[in-house]
Motif scaffolding. Structure first.
Motif, short mmCIF file in Angstrom:
data_model
loop_
_atom_site.label_atom_id
_atom_site.label_comp_id
_atom_site.label_asym_id
_atom_site.label_seq_id
_atom_site.Cartn_x
_atom_site.Cartn_y
_atom_site.Cartn_z
N LEU A 43 0.82 -1.21 0.00
CA LEU A 43 0.00 0.00 0.00
C LEU A 43 0.86 1.26 0.00
CD1 LEU A 43 -2.84 -1.14 2.40
CD2 LEU A 43 -2.99 -0.77 -0.07
N VAL A 44 1.99 1.22 0.66
CA VAL A 44 2.90 2.37 0.66
C VAL A 44 3.43 2.58 -0.76
CG1 VAL A 44 5.18 3.15 1.43
CG2 VAL A 44 3.52 2.29 3.09
N ALA A 75 -2.75 3.00 10.33
CA ALA A 75 -2.70 4.30 9.64
C ALA A 75 -1.40 5.02 9.98
CB ALA A 75 -3.90 5.15 10.02
N ALA A 76 -1.01 4.99 11.24
CA ALA A 76 0.23 5.65 11.66
C ALA A 76 1.44 4.98 11.02
CB ALA A 76 0.35 5.62 13.18
N VAL A 85 5.43 6.04 4.40
CA VAL A 85 5.37 6.94 3.24
C VAL A 85 6.37 8.07 3.44
CG1 VAL A 85 3.96 8.65 2.02
CG2 VAL A 85 3.02 6.38 2.51
N LEU A 86 6.34 8.69 4.62
CA LEU A 86 7.25 9.80 4.91
C LEU A 86 8.71 9.34 4.91
CD1 LEU A 86 5.14 11.64 7.61
CD2 LEU A 86 5.60 12.40 5.26
N GLU A 87 8.94 8.13 5.36
CA GLU A 87 10.30 7.58 5.35
C GLU A 87 10.82 7.49 3.91
OE1 GLU A 87 12.26 3.92 7.69
OE2 GLU A 87 10.72 3.29 6.25
N ALA A 90 12.04 4.22 -5.64
CA ALA A 90 12.08 4.78 -6.99
C ALA A 90 10.83 5.63 -7.25
CB ALA A 90 12.19 3.66 -8.02
N LYS A 91 9.69 5.18 -6.78
CA LYS A 91 8.45 5.95 -6.95
C LYS A 91 8.52 7.25 -6.14
CE LYS A 91 5.48 2.07 -8.13
NZ LYS A 91 6.54 1.18 -8.52
N ALA A 92 9.09 7.18 -4.95
CA ALA A 92 9.25 8.38 -4.12
C ALA A 92 10.17 9.39 -4.79
CB ALA A 92 9.77 8.00 -2.74
#
Length: 133
Positions: free
Chosen positions: A36-37, A63-64, A70-72, A90-92
């Motif tokens: 999901l990330v 959720a957390a 994601v932020l990582e 790579a997506k990030a």
């Protein structure tokens, strides 16, 4: 039987494609959050604003954890060392310009990663007074 048929690689590849909606249902420890990330990061490349993406989980803990991951990946200093992290990183990296323009690192609340309950509360607060809610 080939290795491809023995794994869920094809299903995971389809689930990450941003042009489709998905529901991910799998047992604990199967890599749902990682999937999901990666999908969330891919979707960031397709929207005008990050609020256009909604990820709903059952628990605050999930959720957390998803928001944290994601932020990582969005952190330029993060180095993906594990094979399953490389595609997400790579997506990030592909959405770095958008992330900076949106100020996501400074305003992570713009990531709509919520529980079912918190999303319902968000909707109720967003309703106009005329709806009598």
């Amino acid at each position: 039987m080939s290795d491809e048929l023995m794994t869920d690689k094809a299903a995971r590849t389809l689930a990450v494609e941003p042009n489709r909606s998905v529901i991910v249902q799998a047992p604990a420890g199967s890599g749902k959050t990682s999937l999901l990330v990666e999908r969330y990061l891919a979707l960031l490349g397709t929207v005008d604003e990050p609020e256009a993406i909604l990820a709903i989980t059952f628990t605050r803990k999930a959720a957390a954890e998803m928001r944290e991951r994601v932020l990582e990946f969005l952190d330029p200093a993060f180095v993906a060392e594990k094979p399953h992290e490389k595609a997400a990183k790579a997506k990030a990296e592909a959405v770095e310009d958008r992330v900076q323009a949106w100020g996501l690192r400074e305003n992570p609340q713009r990531l709509m990663i919520r529980t079912i309950d918190s999303f319902n509360q968000y909707l109720a607060r967003a309703m106009p007074v005329a709806s009598q809610l």
